[in-house]
Design a protein around this motif. Structure first.
Motif, PDB file in Angstrom:
ATOM      1  N   LYS A   1       0.834  -1.205   0.000  1.00  0.00           N
ATOM      2  CA  LYS A   1       0.000   0.000   0.000  1.00  0.00           C
ATOM      3  C   LYS A   1       0.867   1.253   0.000  1.00  0.00           C
ATOM      4  O   LYS A   1       0.607   2.214  -0.713  1.00  0.00           O
ATOM      5  CB  LYS A   1      -0.876   0.018   1.261  1.00  0.00           C
ATOM      6  CG  LYS A   1      -2.316  -0.339   0.969  1.00  0.00           C
ATOM      7  CD  LYS A   1      -3.162  -0.096   2.188  1.00  0.00           C
ATOM      8  CE  LYS A   1      -4.193  -1.183   2.296  1.00  0.00           C
ATOM      9  NZ  LYS A   1      -4.705  -1.350   3.633  1.00  0.00           N
ATOM     10  N   LEU A   2       1.904   1.193   0.806  1.00  0.00           N
ATOM     11  CA  LEU A   2       2.785   2.346   0.916  1.00  0.00           C
ATOM     12  C   LEU A   2       3.491   2.601  -0.412  1.00  0.00           C
ATOM     13  O   LEU A   2       3.638   3.753  -0.840  1.00  0.00           O
ATOM     14  CB  LEU A   2       3.814   2.105   2.031  1.00  0.00           C
ATOM     15  CG  LEU A   2       4.663   3.320   2.402  1.00  0.00           C
ATOM     16  CD1 LEU A   2       3.795   4.401   3.024  1.00  0.00           C
ATOM     17  CD2 LEU A   2       5.772   2.934   3.366  1.00  0.00           C
ATOM     18  N   PHE A   3       3.890   1.548  -1.073  1.00  0.00           N
ATOM     19  CA  PHE A   3       4.583   1.656  -2.362  1.00  0.00           C
ATOM     20  C   PHE A   3       3.754   2.461  -3.349  1.00  0.00           C
ATOM     21  O   PHE A   3       4.263   3.298  -4.095  1.00  0.00           O
ATOM     22  CB  PHE A   3       4.857   0.256  -2.918  1.00  0.00           C
ATOM     23  CG  PHE A   3       5.265   0.234  -4.367  1.00  0.00           C
ATOM     24  CD1 PHE A   3       6.567   0.540  -4.727  1.00  0.00           C
ATOM     25  CD2 PHE A   3       4.345  -0.072  -5.360  1.00  0.00           C
ATOM     26  CE1 PHE A   3       6.951   0.525  -6.067  1.00  0.00           C
ATOM     27  CE2 PHE A   3       4.727  -0.082  -6.699  1.00  0.00           C
ATOM     28  CZ  PHE A   3       6.026   0.217  -7.054  1.00  0.00           C
ATOM     29  N   GLN A   4       2.420   2.215  -3.325  1.00  0.00           N
ATOM     30  CA  GLN A   4       1.547   2.899  -4.279  1.00  0.00           C
ATOM     31  C   GLN A   4       1.512   4.406  -4.051  1.00  0.00           C
ATOM     32  O   GLN A   4       1.205   5.171  -4.961  1.00  0.00           O
ATOM     33  CB  GLN A   4       0.130   2.311  -4.207  1.00  0.00           C
ATOM     34  CG  GLN A   4       0.090   0.908  -4.804  1.00  0.00           C
ATOM     35  CD  GLN A   4      -1.190   0.165  -4.483  1.00  0.00           C
ATOM     36  OE1 GLN A   4      -1.911   0.529  -3.562  1.00  0.00           O
ATOM     37  NE2 GLN A   4      -1.474  -0.881  -5.252  1.00  0.00           N
ATOM     38  N   ALA A   5       1.823   4.835  -2.832  1.00  0.00           N
ATOM     39  CA  ALA A   5       1.806   6.272  -2.529  1.00  0.00           C
ATOM     40  C   ALA A   5       3.132   6.939  -2.900  1.00  0.00           C
ATOM     41  O   ALA A   5       3.275   8.157  -2.782  1.00  0.00           O
ATOM     42  CB  ALA A   5       1.507   6.476  -1.055  1.00  0.00           C
ATOM     43  N   LYS A   6       4.107   6.125  -3.347  1.00  0.00           N
ATOM     44  CA  LYS A   6       5.399   6.608  -3.837  1.00  0.00           C
ATOM     45  C   LYS A   6       6.158   7.582  -2.924  1.00  0.00           C
ATOM     46  O   LYS A   6       6.616   8.637  -3.382  1.00  0.00           O
ATOM     47  CB  LYS A   6       5.208   7.273  -5.208  1.00  0.00           C
ATOM     48  CG  LYS A   6       4.680   6.329  -6.268  1.00  0.00           C
ATOM     49  CD  LYS A   6       4.767   6.973  -7.641  1.00  0.00           C
ATOM     50  CE  LYS A   6       4.476   5.978  -8.743  1.00  0.00           C
ATOM     51  NZ  LYS A   6       3.189   5.275  -8.610  1.00  0.00           N
TER      52      LYS A   6
END
Lengths: 254, 112, 293
Positions: free
Chosen positions: B58-63
């Motif tokens: 999930k965090l990855f998607q927020a870059k």
């Protein structure tokens, strides 16, 4: 004799013998093949265990979280996640006089104890059929215990005569009844605590097979990894009762 | 730069959640736009196993480029974050999000 | 609020008894949380009243809707756990065998298989015979402790501590090195390792230390039954020094310990001497935790 307490196999500290062979235990896990992947995201979607994560154009597999259900692999439209074996433990075979001792061990960092137990059970079924097998089972009432006792003919429940011991014994008895297993109780550290465990077994009509007396000497011998029955006659006497019961169950004369 | 925090709430004044995988909120501060984005991660309560990699995804998607948290993620989550090129700073467990940001700016947080 | 987690590798080291003893001397300063859900025994010493109870749902198990099922057998074919069998001409799931992977539900052409969350037990908030509240849980047979349940118990305990302004959380941690113990350690401020000087004690300490090190948590150690094997106690202490684990205290082998447990009280209640001993351990822990930033 088989140690199926695969997370903490400690029987080997007391029973040794000559190491004959070591066999790896594998579980099947998906391995990502980048060239074939179309990044459709299906693998991540079907995995119920968060063991496959897609980061944009990268797929990460977490073997420790994988339950080997094959869903991601077989449902991948381009076969980009073939299943391959990963070593999660090993089974060591020892020989000591007439005794064969199998030590089944889960590698540190691995979580799928049940798979190692199931694999060992298969070996027992294949190579040791018809022989008397004594299993050191894992503690508790969850999946590893159930897997370890699943194929057995008789279960011995070891318990201490304290409230903790009684509480845990009741859970174990419930589990064995649910699994429809025949069982009997061994009271360890007898003399400690109170009679509640005895009363419970009477009420429930559960056979108490032996009472291993409590002593500091026993605790010391254990701490050094020594066999207690060899040095304390009262313990030996009780252990023989258990041995006799096992012989009787397996159809051997006393 | 975008900076992520594991938090117990959705504002600057909420405390950092020292956990990574089971943190209920992920806050992303965008230094360029001065906006604080909120990612609601409370559904992680429903996940029995593998909370770490799930939150990391999930965090990855927020870059974000940087993650500020308490004790640091476990092994699985750490692998995702490493692959996502997110730098991790730890030791902000007893601070509010705002205090943690200031400490980070003053180079007072430990690199994981 | 500071979170202190007590763990041990193997059972039988006296972890629960020691946790309850620390709870006794910490008194109103702490909330207790029992995360050793597989052998949740702390309630036997603290006598909780189970005042507040809630169902706990975890994991999923496949369920086949017989109305929708066209008996194509695909679910049975793909199941690697042999959890689906034909009984009375119907495809049925054996709950104890189902791993909850959901593959059968994915492959079913008629969407006849659902995967509902299972009610696997209960969790409770209790008042105890001591002045401290206890958050605990109970699982059904075959249900496995999970990171989710541990997180739930700890979260409720934390919320309670916050609400009542109680400064410490004492967690009886999960055994082993898997998901539940990771969840027990996650968010901790200090780890107390309870071990004994036996052939397996040091081995367990080393295994669990790997985990603690990964989380970079400060840790201390209590050696129970220390005089049983002085050599092994020495080895454990060497290990502690090498890895900067605080030496909290030794407790000698004493059958009064089991006696106390048998009579339903903690080791800190045996006599004045033991009470002082645990008070000192608690003081040491507090000092380390409060000095650490």
């Amino acid at each position: 004799m088989v140690d199926l307490d695969v997370e903490e196999p400690n029987s080997g500290l007391f029973v040794k013998g000559k190491l004959e062979e070591t066999n790896p235990v594998y579980k099947m896990v998906p391995v990502w093949e980048k060239d074939k992947c179309t990044f459709c995201g299906n693998c991540q979607k079907v995995c119920n265990f968060n063991a496959v994560i897609q980061l944009h154009t990268q797929v990460l597999v977490f073997p420790k979280l994988c339950h080997s259900c094959y869903a991601c692999s077989e449902l991948c439209p381009t076969d980009a996640l073939p299943m391959k074996p990963e070593k999660i433990g090993e089974i060591k075979t020892f020989h000591q006089d007439n005794l064969t001792f199998l030590e089944s061990c889960l590698n540190i960092g691995q979580e799928m104890a049940v798979q190692v137990i199931a694999h060992t059970n298969k070996i027992l079924e294949k190579d040791y059929q018809g022989q008397l097998i004594i299993i050191d089972a894992p503690p508790g009432t969850s999946c590893p215990v159930i897997e370890a006792v699943k194929d057995t003919d008789f279960v011995l429940l070891a318990a201490e005569p304290t409230p903790f011991g009684l509480h845990d014994l009741k859970l174990a008895v419930d589990t064995m009844r649910k699994l429809k297993k025949d069982f009997a109780v061994i009271i360890n550290r007898f003399g400690l605590g109170n009679d509640k465990i005895w009363e419970y077994c009477q009420r429930q009509n559960i056979e108490i097979l032996a009472k291993i007396p409590n002593s500091r000497t026993a605790a010391e011998l254990y701490s050094h990894g020594k066999l207690i029955y060899k040095q304390i006659p009262q313990v030996k006497q009780e252990v023989l009762k258990i041995a006799n019961k096992i012989r009787q169950l397996s159809g051997e004369p006393k | 730069m975008r900076i992520a925090f594991t938090s117990q709430g959705s504002t600057w004044n909420d405390p950092i959640d020292p956990r990574f995988g089971r943190a209920p909120y992920l806050l992303i501060y965008d230094e360029e736009t001065d906006k604080l984005e909120v990612i609601d991660n409370t559904a992680i309560n429903q996940v029995a196993h593998g909370a770490g990699p799930e939150t990391a995804r999930k965090l990855f998607q927020a870059k974000p480029k940087v993650l500020i948290t308490g004790n640091g993620p476990g092994g699985n989550a750490a692998r995702v974050l490493e692959n996502a090129n997110i730098t991790i700073y730890i030791g902000a467990g007893s601070l509010t999000v705002e205090q943690a940001y200031k400490k980070y700016k003053n180079n007072e947080l430990k690199n994981y | 609020m500071k979170e202190i987690v007590i763990i041990s590798g193997k059972g039988g080291t006296g972890k629960t008894s020691i946790t309850a003893s620390l709870a006794k001397v910490a008194n109103t300063e702490a909330v207790a949380a029992d995360c050793d859900v597989d052998a949740a025994d702390m309630h036997l010493l603290l006598q909780p009243d189970f005042a507040y109870s809630e169902d706990f749902y975890s994991g999923v198990i496949a369920q086949i809707d017989q109305e929708k099922c066209i008996k194509c057998g695909k679910c049975k074919d793909v199941c690697r756990f042999k959890a689906i069998s034909i009984i009375n001409k119907q495809y049925v799931v054996a709950p104890l065998d189902c791993e909850g992977c959901g593959y059968c539900a994915q492959i079913c052409p008629r969407d006849a298989i659902s995967t509902p969350h299972q009610n696997v037990g209960n969790w409770y908030i209790s008042s105890t015979r001591l002045d401290m509240p206890l958050v605990h849980a109970r699982l059904g047979i075959g249900a496995e402790n999970s990171g989710k349940l541990v997180a739930k118990v700890k979260n409720e305990a934390k919320a309670l501590a916050k609400e009542k302004n109680i400064p410490f959380l004492l967690v009886d941690g999960s055994p082993g090195i898997g998901c539940p113990v990771i969840s027990s350690l996650s968010g901790a401020d200090f780890v107390v390792f309870v071990t004994e000087p036996t052939v397996s004690g040091l081995h367990d300490l080393q295994r669990v230390y790997e985990l603690i090190a990964q989380f970079k948590l400060p840790a201390g150690c209590i050696i129970n039954k220390a005089d049983l094997n002085i050599e092994k106690t020495k080895l454990i202490k060497q290990f502690m020094q090498q890895y900067q684990i605080y030496e909290l205290d030794d407790i000698n082998y004493d059958e009064k310990f089991s006696e106390a447990v048998t009579n339903g009280y903690t080791a800190a209640e045996i006599d004045k001497e033991y009470e002082e001993k645990f008070k000192n351990i608690w003081k040491k822990i507090k000092k380390i935790v409060l000095e650490k930033k």
